[in-house]
Scaffold this motif. Sequence first.
Motif, PDB file in Angstrom:
ATOM      1  N   GLN A   6       0.820  -1.200   0.000  1.00 53.04           N
ATOM      2  CA  GLN A   6       0.000   0.000   0.000  1.00 53.04           C
ATOM      3  C   GLN A   6       0.863   1.264   0.000  1.00 53.04           C
ATOM      4  N   GLY A   7       0.314   2.359  -0.523  1.00 52.11           N
ATOM      5  CA  GLY A   7       0.986   3.645  -0.471  1.00 52.11           C
ATOM      6  C   GLY A   7       0.646   4.371   0.821  1.00 52.11           C
ATOM      7  N   GLY A   8       1.544   5.255   1.261  1.00 50.08           N
ATOM      8  CA  GLY A   8       1.273   5.983   2.493  1.00 50.08           C
ATOM      9  C   GLY A   8       2.385   6.931   2.897  1.00 50.08           C
ATOM     10  N   GLY A   9       3.044   7.554   1.932  1.00 51.40           N
ATOM     11  CA  GLY A   9       4.056   8.539   2.263  1.00 51.40           C
ATOM     12  C   GLY A   9       5.201   7.954   3.058  1.00 51.40           C
ATOM     13  N   ALA A  10       5.686   8.728   4.016  1.00 49.85           N
ATOM     14  CA  ALA A  10       6.808   8.282   4.836  1.00 49.85           C
ATOM     15  C   ALA A  10       6.472   7.028   5.628  1.00 49.85           C
ATOM     16  N   PRO A  77      12.749  22.782  -0.269  1.00 51.59           N
ATOM     17  CA  PRO A  77      11.376  22.779   0.239  1.00 51.59           C
ATOM     18  C   PRO A  77      10.469  21.822  -0.506  1.00 51.59           C
ATOM     19  N   PHE A  78      10.772  21.579  -1.795  1.00 45.48           N
ATOM     20  CA  PHE A  78       9.934  20.656  -2.542  1.00 45.48           C
ATOM     21  C   PHE A  78      10.166  19.217  -2.113  1.00 45.48           C
ATOM     22  N   GLY A  79      11.197  18.967  -1.286  1.00 42.53           N
ATOM     23  CA  GLY A  79      11.387  17.635  -0.738  1.00 42.53           C
ATOM     24  C   GLY A  79      10.246  17.233   0.167  1.00 42.53           C
ATOM     25  N   SER A  80       9.399  18.190   0.527  1.00 46.49           N
ATOM     26  CA  SER A  80       8.267  17.900   1.387  1.00 46.49           C
ATOM     27  C   SER A  80       7.036  17.460   0.614  1.00 46.49           C
ATOM     28  N   MET A  81       7.125  17.437  -0.712  1.00 45.96           N
ATOM     29  CA  MET A  81       5.918  17.193  -1.486  1.00 45.96           C
ATOM     30  C   MET A  81       6.145  16.014  -2.411  1.00 45.96           C
ATOM     31  N   ILE A  82       5.728  14.818  -1.970  1.00 49.04           N
ATOM     32  CA  ILE A  82       6.151  13.641  -2.709  1.00 49.04           C
ATOM     33  C   ILE A  82       5.038  12.667  -3.038  1.00 49.04           C
ATOM     34  N   ASP A  83       4.093  12.385  -2.200  1.00 46.88           N
ATOM     35  CA  ASP A  83       3.278  11.196  -2.342  1.00 46.88           C
ATOM     36  C   ASP A  83       1.822  11.542  -2.090  1.00 46.88           C
ATOM     37  N   SER A 226      -0.326  -3.206   4.623  1.00 44.70           N
ATOM     38  CA  SER A 226      -1.027  -1.918   4.632  1.00 44.70           C
ATOM     39  C   SER A 226      -0.418  -0.984   5.667  1.00 44.70           C
ATOM     40  N   VAL A 227      -0.546   0.316   5.408  1.00 44.89           N
ATOM     41  CA  VAL A 227      -0.007   1.313   6.340  1.00 44.89           C
ATOM     42  C   VAL A 227      -1.081   2.273   6.832  1.00 44.89           C
ATOM     43  N   ASN A 228      -2.261   2.238   6.233  1.00 44.68           N
ATOM     44  CA  ASN A 228      -3.363   3.106   6.678  1.00 44.68           C
ATOM     45  C   ASN A 228      -4.292   2.304   7.581  1.00 44.68           C
ATOM     46  N   GLU A 248      -7.573   8.151   5.964  1.00 43.84           N
ATOM     47  CA  GLU A 248      -7.411   6.709   6.106  1.00 43.84           C
ATOM     48  C   GLU A 248      -8.531   5.955   5.398  1.00 43.84           C
ATOM     49  N   ILE A 249      -9.765   6.411   5.609  1.00 40.73           N
ATOM     50  CA  ILE A 249     -10.907   5.733   4.988  1.00 40.73           C
ATOM     51  C   ILE A 249     -10.832   5.833   3.470  1.00 40.73           C
ATOM     52  N   SER A 250     -10.493   7.029   2.967  1.00 42.31           N
ATOM     53  CA  SER A 250     -10.438   7.244   1.523  1.00 42.31           C
ATOM     54  C   SER A 250      -9.389   6.358   0.861  1.00 42.31           C
ATOM     55  N   PHE A 251      -8.215   6.279   1.476  1.00 43.69           N
ATOM     56  CA  PHE A 251      -7.148   5.520   0.843  1.00 43.69           C
ATOM     57  C   PHE A 251      -7.230   4.020   1.120  1.00 43.69           C
ATOM     58  N   ASN A 252      -8.165   3.617   1.970  1.00 46.19           N
ATOM     59  CA  ASN A 252      -8.426   2.181   2.152  1.00 46.19           C
ATOM     60  C   ASN A 252      -9.616   1.703   1.332  1.00 46.19           C
ATOM     61  N   ALA A 253     -10.400   2.655   0.792  1.00 43.78           N
ATOM     62  CA  ALA A 253     -11.664   2.284   0.152  1.00 43.78           C
ATOM     63  C   ALA A 253     -11.472   1.340  -1.021  1.00 43.78           C
ATOM     64  N   SER A 254     -10.495   1.621  -1.871  1.00 45.99           N
ATOM     65  CA  SER A 254     -10.303   0.760  -3.041  1.00 45.99           C
ATOM     66  C   SER A 254      -9.840  -0.632  -2.641  1.00 45.99           C
ATOM     67  N   LEU A 255      -9.034  -0.718  -1.573  1.00 43.00           N
ATOM     68  CA  LEU A 255      -8.578  -2.027  -1.103  1.00 43.00           C
ATOM     69  C   LEU A 255      -9.753  -2.839  -0.564  1.00 43.00           C
TER      70      LEU A 255
END
Length: 347
Positions: A6-10, A77-83, A226-228, A248-255
């Motif tokens: 699953q995706g979830g940033g850091a 500063p753009f290192g903060s904007m990734i995922d 999973s990470v969410n 959390e709910i939004s990014f788990n919905a498809s799973l």
Amino acid sequence: MSLALQGGGAHGAFEWGVLDALLEDGRISPVALSGVSAGAMNACACASGLAKGGHDGARSTLEAFWRAVSDAGPHNPFGSMIDPTGWGKTIEGAFADANPFLKAAQSMASSFAGGQAIGLSPYQFNPFNLNPLRAALTSAVDFDKIRADSPVKLFIGATEVRSGRLAIFRESDLTVDHVLASACLPYLFQAVEIGGEAYWDGGFLANPPLWPMFYNDLPRDVLVISVNPFRRATTPHDAASILDRLNEISFNASLVAEFRAAAFVNRLVEDDLLNARGHAAYKPVRFHMICGDGWLDNESVTSKFNTDWTFLTELRDRGREAAHQWLSNDLKAVGRHSSVDVRAQFL
């Protein structure tokens, strides 16, 4: 066994820890890896390392990738904007002295889970389309080796912007652009153009993709990492907690939707309700899961922006512990039956 990441940033560093422990243990050798965003990056780092040096090579490559992510954080500063759910070095501090356009980007990143926008697009505040993940990926992952000699099948998900369909990128075609497409948050980055098609983050439609595991010639056992968190003990009341839970709910919905479809097919197979053609086309899937529930409950959405090395290695260690528990309790189910009751837990 196939692994779905699953995706979830850091928080993908928790996944790193799970993979690290599984590879160190050695009793599981992944045959296929699917993923989006941070999960896609972990999948590619793992595949690249496996191709070069087996399990030990995969562990080294995963660590090198996450070290590169951490190193990218403080310098730009753009290192903060990734995922799709964020990255970066303690985002509040990273933007403290930034110009108003970067502060606007922070606001969009922080409010993404609530669907809030402030009128600026990445084509305006990030006209050069800077993305430090490109350097982190290319420094750690050998995409030429993956395309030529990947020891595992890869299924990397991204969203086609114009059609709204899920695209699955395979190992034979994979480049750094495909992985950046899988992690392209539209509020923060310009759409990634590949072959005339524009792509956004794959987590909007599959987080992670499961269905490719069902239709290909792959093992019936699928381990989802999973990470969410799926469950919370209390109802959130303050604004930040509400946005966290919505995220959390939004990014788990498809799973959850894919779990529902797979459980339905499993029931048809188990109850012998398919004709001969159906039996040939479908196979029951044995599900296993290492979940962020309990391990990441105290981490807010904003912590997905934190790429401090101490924080990342702490998440890695939690992932390692979660994997050790799964190996002790559930590995014996592999090849026999599911170790997670999808219908009871998620449907």
